[in-house]
Design a protein around this motif. Structure first.
Motif, PDB file in Angstrom:
ATOM      1  N   LEU A 132      33.563  49.934  85.530  1.00  0.00           N
ATOM      2  CA  LEU A 132      34.469  48.919  85.402  1.00  0.00           C
ATOM      3  C   LEU A 132      35.569  49.057  85.935  1.00  0.00           C
ATOM      4  O   LEU A 132      36.624  47.962  86.033  1.00  0.00           O
ATOM      5  N   GLU A 133      36.394  50.236  85.782  1.00  0.00           N
ATOM      6  CA  GLU A 133      37.765  50.565  86.639  1.00  0.00           C
ATOM      7  C   GLU A 133      37.501  50.389  88.006  1.00  0.00           C
ATOM      8  O   GLU A 133      38.686  50.219  88.701  1.00  0.00           O
ATOM      9  N   VAL A 134      36.383  50.439  88.760  1.00  0.00           N
ATOM     10  CA  VAL A 134      36.321  50.150  90.271  1.00  0.00           C
ATOM     11  C   VAL A 134      36.700  48.638  90.467  1.00  0.00           C
ATOM     12  O   VAL A 134      36.163  47.874  89.974  1.00  0.00           O
ATOM     13  N   PRO A 135      37.782  48.461  91.408  1.00  0.00           N
ATOM     14  CA  PRO A 135      38.116  46.786  91.614  1.00  0.00           C
ATOM     15  C   PRO A 135      36.940  46.012  92.186  1.00  0.00           C
ATOM     16  O   PRO A 135      37.024  44.821  91.588  1.00  0.00           O
ATOM     17  N   ASP A 136      36.097  46.553  92.800  1.00  0.00           N
ATOM     18  CA  ASP A 136      35.089  45.720  93.582  1.00  0.00           C
ATOM     19  C   ASP A 136      34.237  45.099  92.274  1.00  0.00           C
ATOM     20  O   ASP A 136      33.568  43.897  92.417  1.00  0.00           O
ATOM     21  N   LEU A 137      33.837  46.115  91.238  1.00  0.00           N
ATOM     22  CA  LEU A 137      32.887  45.860  90.376  1.00  0.00           C
ATOM     23  C   LEU A 137      33.742  44.915  89.258  1.00  0.00           C
ATOM     24  O   LEU A 137      32.843  43.978  88.753  1.00  0.00           O
ATOM     25  N   ARG A 138      34.884  45.240  88.882  1.00  0.00           N
ATOM     26  CA  ARG A 138      35.705  44.516  87.927  1.00  0.00           C
ATOM     27  C   ARG A 138      35.891  43.168  88.217  1.00  0.00           C
ATOM     28  O   ARG A 138      35.529  42.141  87.492  1.00  0.00           O
ATOM     29  N   ASN A 139      36.032  42.943  89.627  1.00  0.00           N
ATOM     30  CA  ASN A 139      36.274  41.515  90.119  1.00  0.00           C
ATOM     31  C   ASN A 139      35.069  40.641  90.498  1.00  0.00           C
ATOM     32  O   ASN A 139      35.057  39.658  90.631  1.00  0.00           O
ATOM     33  N   THR A 140      33.917  41.667  90.425  1.00  0.00           N
ATOM     34  CA  THR A 140      32.694  40.915  90.789  1.00  0.00           C
ATOM     35  C   THR A 140      31.986  40.280  89.339  1.00  0.00           C
ATOM     36  O   THR A 140      31.435  39.163  89.644  1.00  0.00           O
ATOM     37  N   LEU A 141      32.166  40.894  88.478  1.00  0.00           N
ATOM     38  CA  LEU A 141      31.445  40.650  87.281  1.00  0.00           C
ATOM     39  C   LEU A 141      32.261  39.749  86.566  1.00  0.00           C
ATOM     40  O   LEU A 141      33.494  39.881  86.265  1.00  0.00           O
ATOM     41  N   THR A 142      31.549  38.743  85.707  1.00  0.00           N
ATOM     42  CA  THR A 142      32.146  37.907  84.804  1.00  0.00           C
ATOM     43  C   THR A 142      32.537  38.941  83.357  1.00  0.00           C
ATOM     44  O   THR A 142      31.822  39.951  83.360  1.00  0.00           O
ATOM     45  N   GLU A 143      33.133  38.086  82.501  1.00  0.00           N
ATOM     46  CA  GLU A 143      33.347  38.733  81.240  1.00  0.00           C
ATOM     47  C   GLU A 143      32.043  38.963  80.351  1.00  0.00           C
ATOM     48  O   GLU A 143      31.616  40.182  79.937  1.00  0.00           O
ATOM     49  N   ARG A 144      31.044  38.091  80.499  1.00  0.00           N
ATOM     50  CA  ARG A 144      30.006  38.448  80.001  1.00  0.00           C
ATOM     51  C   ARG A 144      28.987  39.405  80.428  1.00  0.00           C
ATOM     52  O   ARG A 144      28.245  40.343  79.885  1.00  0.00           O
ATOM     53  N   GLU A 145      29.134  39.448  81.867  1.00  0.00           N
ATOM     54  CA  GLU A 145      28.324  40.510  82.495  1.00  0.00           C
ATOM     55  C   GLU A 145      28.902  41.922  82.335  1.00  0.00           C
ATOM     56  O   GLU A 145      28.117  42.808  82.309  1.00  0.00           O
ATOM     57  N   LYS A 146      30.183  41.852  82.267  1.00  0.00           N
ATOM     58  CA  LYS A 146      30.654  43.195  81.809  1.00  0.00           C
ATOM     59  C   LYS A 146      30.223  43.666  80.575  1.00  0.00           C
ATOM     60  O   LYS A 146      29.873  44.987  80.394  1.00  0.00           O
ATOM     61  N   LEU A 147      30.134  42.796  79.528  1.00  0.00           N
ATOM     62  CA  LEU A 147      29.647  43.387  78.197  1.00  0.00           C
ATOM     63  C   LEU A 147      28.007  43.486  78.142  1.00  0.00           C
ATOM     64  O   LEU A 147      27.539  44.432  77.509  1.00  0.00           O
ATOM     65  N   LEU A 148      27.648  42.854  78.980  1.00  0.00           N
ATOM     66  CA  LEU A 148      26.066  42.877  79.293  1.00  0.00           C
ATOM     67  C   LEU A 148      25.824  44.289  79.856  1.00  0.00           C
ATOM     68  O   LEU A 148      24.767  45.102  79.458  1.00  0.00           O
ATOM     69  N   PHE A 149      26.555  44.881  80.773  1.00  0.00           N
ATOM     70  CA  PHE A 149      26.491  46.158  81.429  1.00  0.00           C
ATOM     71  C   PHE A 149      26.872  47.146  80.399  1.00  0.00           C
ATOM     72  O   PHE A 149      25.985  48.324  80.312  1.00  0.00           O
ATOM     73  N   LEU A 150      27.971  47.150  79.691  1.00  0.00           N
ATOM     74  CA  LEU A 150      28.150  48.229  78.614  1.00  0.00           C
ATOM     75  C   LEU A 150      27.034  48.243  77.669  1.00  0.00           C
ATOM     76  O   LEU A 150      26.757  49.154  76.912  1.00  0.00           O
ATOM     77  N   SER A 151      26.607  47.084  77.070  1.00  0.00           N
ATOM     78  CA  SER A 151      25.353  46.866  76.176  1.00  0.00           C
ATOM     79  C   SER A 151      24.135  47.659  76.531  1.00  0.00           C
ATOM     80  O   SER A 151      23.413  48.065  75.812  1.00  0.00           O
ATOM     81  N   ALA A 152      23.731  47.233  77.902  1.00  0.00           N
ATOM     82  CA  ALA A 152      22.729  47.877  78.335  1.00  0.00           C
ATOM     83  C   ALA A 152      22.724  49.305  78.519  1.00  0.00           C
ATOM     84  O   ALA A 152      21.657  50.165  78.379  1.00  0.00           O
ATOM     85  N   ALA A 153      23.994  50.012  78.913  1.00  0.00           N
ATOM     86  CA  ALA A 153      24.240  51.372  78.969  1.00  0.00           C
ATOM     87  C   ALA A 153      23.948  51.862  77.826  1.00  0.00           C
ATOM     88  O   ALA A 153      23.192  52.937  77.685  1.00  0.00           O
ATOM     89  N   LEU A 154      24.681  51.463  76.748  1.00  0.00           N
ATOM     90  CA  LEU A 154      24.452  51.826  75.463  1.00  0.00           C
ATOM     91  C   LEU A 154      23.109  51.796  75.037  1.00  0.00           C
ATOM     92  O   LEU A 154      22.665  52.946  74.236  1.00  0.00           O
ATOM     93  N   LEU A 155      22.039  50.802  75.280  1.00  0.00           N
ATOM     94  CA  LEU A 155      20.950  50.850  74.619  1.00  0.00           C
ATOM     95  C   LEU A 155      19.701  51.328  75.604  1.00  0.00           C
ATOM     96  O   LEU A 155      18.651  51.022  75.073  1.00  0.00           O
ATOM     97  N   HIS A 156      19.955  51.844  76.676  1.00  0.00           N
ATOM     98  CA  HIS A 156      19.022  52.023  77.623  1.00  0.00           C
ATOM     99  C   HIS A 156      17.819  52.798  77.076  1.00  0.00           C
ATOM    100  O   HIS A 156      16.709  52.841  77.677  1.00  0.00           O
ATOM    101  N   ASP A 157      18.188  53.846  75.990  1.00  0.00           N
ATOM    102  CA  ASP A 157      17.264  54.680  75.519  1.00  0.00           C
ATOM    103  C   ASP A 157      16.770  54.566  74.089  1.00  0.00           C
ATOM    104  O   ASP A 157      16.016  55.472  73.293  1.00  0.00           O
ATOM    105  N   VAL A 158      17.080  53.381  73.681  1.00  0.00           N
ATOM    106  CA  VAL A 158      16.692  52.872  72.224  1.00  0.00           C
ATOM    107  C   VAL A 158      15.366  52.902  71.886  1.00  0.00           C
ATOM    108  O   VAL A 158      14.922  53.166  70.520  1.00  0.00           O
ATOM    109  N   GLY A 159      14.573  53.010  72.887  1.00  0.00           N
ATOM    110  CA  GLY A 159      13.043  52.924  72.523  1.00  0.00           C
ATOM    111  C   GLY A 159      12.393  54.463  72.635  1.00  0.00           C
ATOM    112  O   GLY A 159      11.044  54.575  72.625  1.00  0.00           O
TER     113      GLY A 159
END
Length: 407
Positions: A72-99
């Protein structure tokens, strides 16, 4: 989407400080289903070869979250995603192996479960976790699950979470190399992030970073053959799979276990029973196997002892040279012994494939003139390795026999 007044930090041996800025990320980490990942090893049987490989799915998941934060420090990505999408990205990364189940993939193979599908259901159906995710909005959990399942609703985020070069692989290669003490997984993650761009909704990498990508792919290839597919590790995991198989068969026969196998029994009868699924972890399985050392069933007792005491089985390449030897081993066993004390397994790995058609299955290179080509088209090294850097390995695993008994 409340941010903390003061960032929370985790001290990590790979990434240094892992920072948490959102309250909801802390709340996700504190849920029981996420804390369960502390009790599941990342590398299953690899620790029988590399004794330092004791790290957990918990630490890996934090590392993947950290990589997402860095992306998310990459300008292209930071400027492309909404605040909700950023949090969605972080949450999905955190939970990707929960199963994930105990000892990872061995559990899936025998009991017919898919950790991604189970994980998506945990995200949506687990009451504690769902209550946390609902604090963002009612659809937040559903959207995380769709990313995990790669359903196409958030194609850019899906690429970042799961592709040929993603936040998941960039953690586990570094982490697994560190804890196994091998050098194969040492990759230049700083350079890879620095050259990442977003073009027309697609993850691309500047041509100036092509050497870092080549190194990453070659390192990944070596890690698979020297670590993940190590013969001893595979032999050890076969023992566990055969133990699972024996437990499953005995349950179907109505065998009376002295140990409490109710959670495992419920999952066998109904893999969709999440309440029991989340009770099963490495600690649970190890406790069961320890109790089976006193079992009346000799096969169960033998398999459990082999697993707990590292009695590694023999293995042979499946080829014309060993065909007679493999037949001899099988012929000297009863049908029951062949079922529980032999197994044939095939693994395959290539350096890079350019034949895939799904989004994220190819690595794209951004040229100086703004055009985009595949890595295969731009790297002579990868073009060559795509043709020669593929390996198929067929092995026959068997329990060694002595004193005319398997014991």
């Amino acid at each position: 989407m409340i941010k903390k007044e003061r960032e929370q930090v985790f001290r990590d041996p790979i990434h240094g400080y892992i920072t948490v800025s959102y309250e909801i990320i802390t709340e996700i980490i504190d849920t029981q289903v996420f804390q369960r990942l502390r009790r599941i090893r990342q590398l299953s049987g690899v620790s029988m070869v590399y004794h330092g490989a004791e790290h957990s799915r918990f630490s890996h998941s934090l590392g993947v979250y950290h990589n997402a934060n860095r992306f998310l420090e990459v300008p292209d990505l930071r400027n492309t995603l909404t605040e909700r999408e950023k949090l969605l990205f972080l949450s999905a990364a955190l939970l990707h192996d929960v199963g994930h189940g105990p000892y990872s993939h061995a559990f899936e193979d025998i009991f017919g479960v898919d950790h991604e599908k189970i994980g998506a259901r945990i995200i949506v159906e687990n009451k504690e976790l769902r209550n946390v995710l609902n604090k963002v909005d009612a659809d937040f959990a559903l959207d995380i699950a769709s990313i995990i399942l790669k359903q196409g609703k958030f194609p850019l985020l899906e690429q970042l979470i799961s592709s040929q070069l993603d936040v998941d692989r960039l953690d586990y290669l570094l982490r697994d190399a560190y804890f196994t003490g091998t050098a194969y997984g040492n990759i230049d993650i700083d350079r890879l992030i620095r050259v990442m761009r977003i073009k027309n909704g697609q993850v691309v990498f500047k041509v100036s970073g092509i050497h870092a990508i080549e190194n990453y792919l070659i390192s990944r290839y070596h890690m698979y053959w020297q670590v993940y597919y190590h013969n001893v590790s595979r032999a050890y995991e076969v023992i566990l799979e055969k133990t699972y198989l024996r437990i499953k068969d005995l349950l179907e026969e109505g065998y009376k276990f002295k140990a409490d196998v109710s959670a495992l029994k419920e999952v066998i009868n109904n893999p969709n029973n999440l309440d029991y699924y989340v009770l099963i972890d490495d600690f649970y399985i190890n406790g069961l196997l320890a109790s089976f050392l006193n079992a009346k069933d000799e096969i169960l007792k033998t398999l459990s002892s082999d697993f707990l005491n590292r009695n590694i089985w023999g293995y042979l390449d499946v080829n014309s040279k060993n065909e007679e030897k493999i037949s001899e081993i099988k012929n000297n066993m009863s049908d029951t012994e062949r079922r529980y004390f032999t197994e044939s397994r095939t693994v395959y790995q290539s350096t890079y494939k350019d034949e895939a058609t799904k989004l994220g299955d190819k690595i794209y290179i951004l040229l100086e003139d703004g055009s985009v080509k595949t890595l295969f088209e731009e790297s002579k090294m990868i073009e060559s390795l795509s043709q020669s850097g593929s390996k198929l390995d067929l092995k026959f695993f068997y329990r060694k026999k002595w004193k005319n008994r398997y014991m």
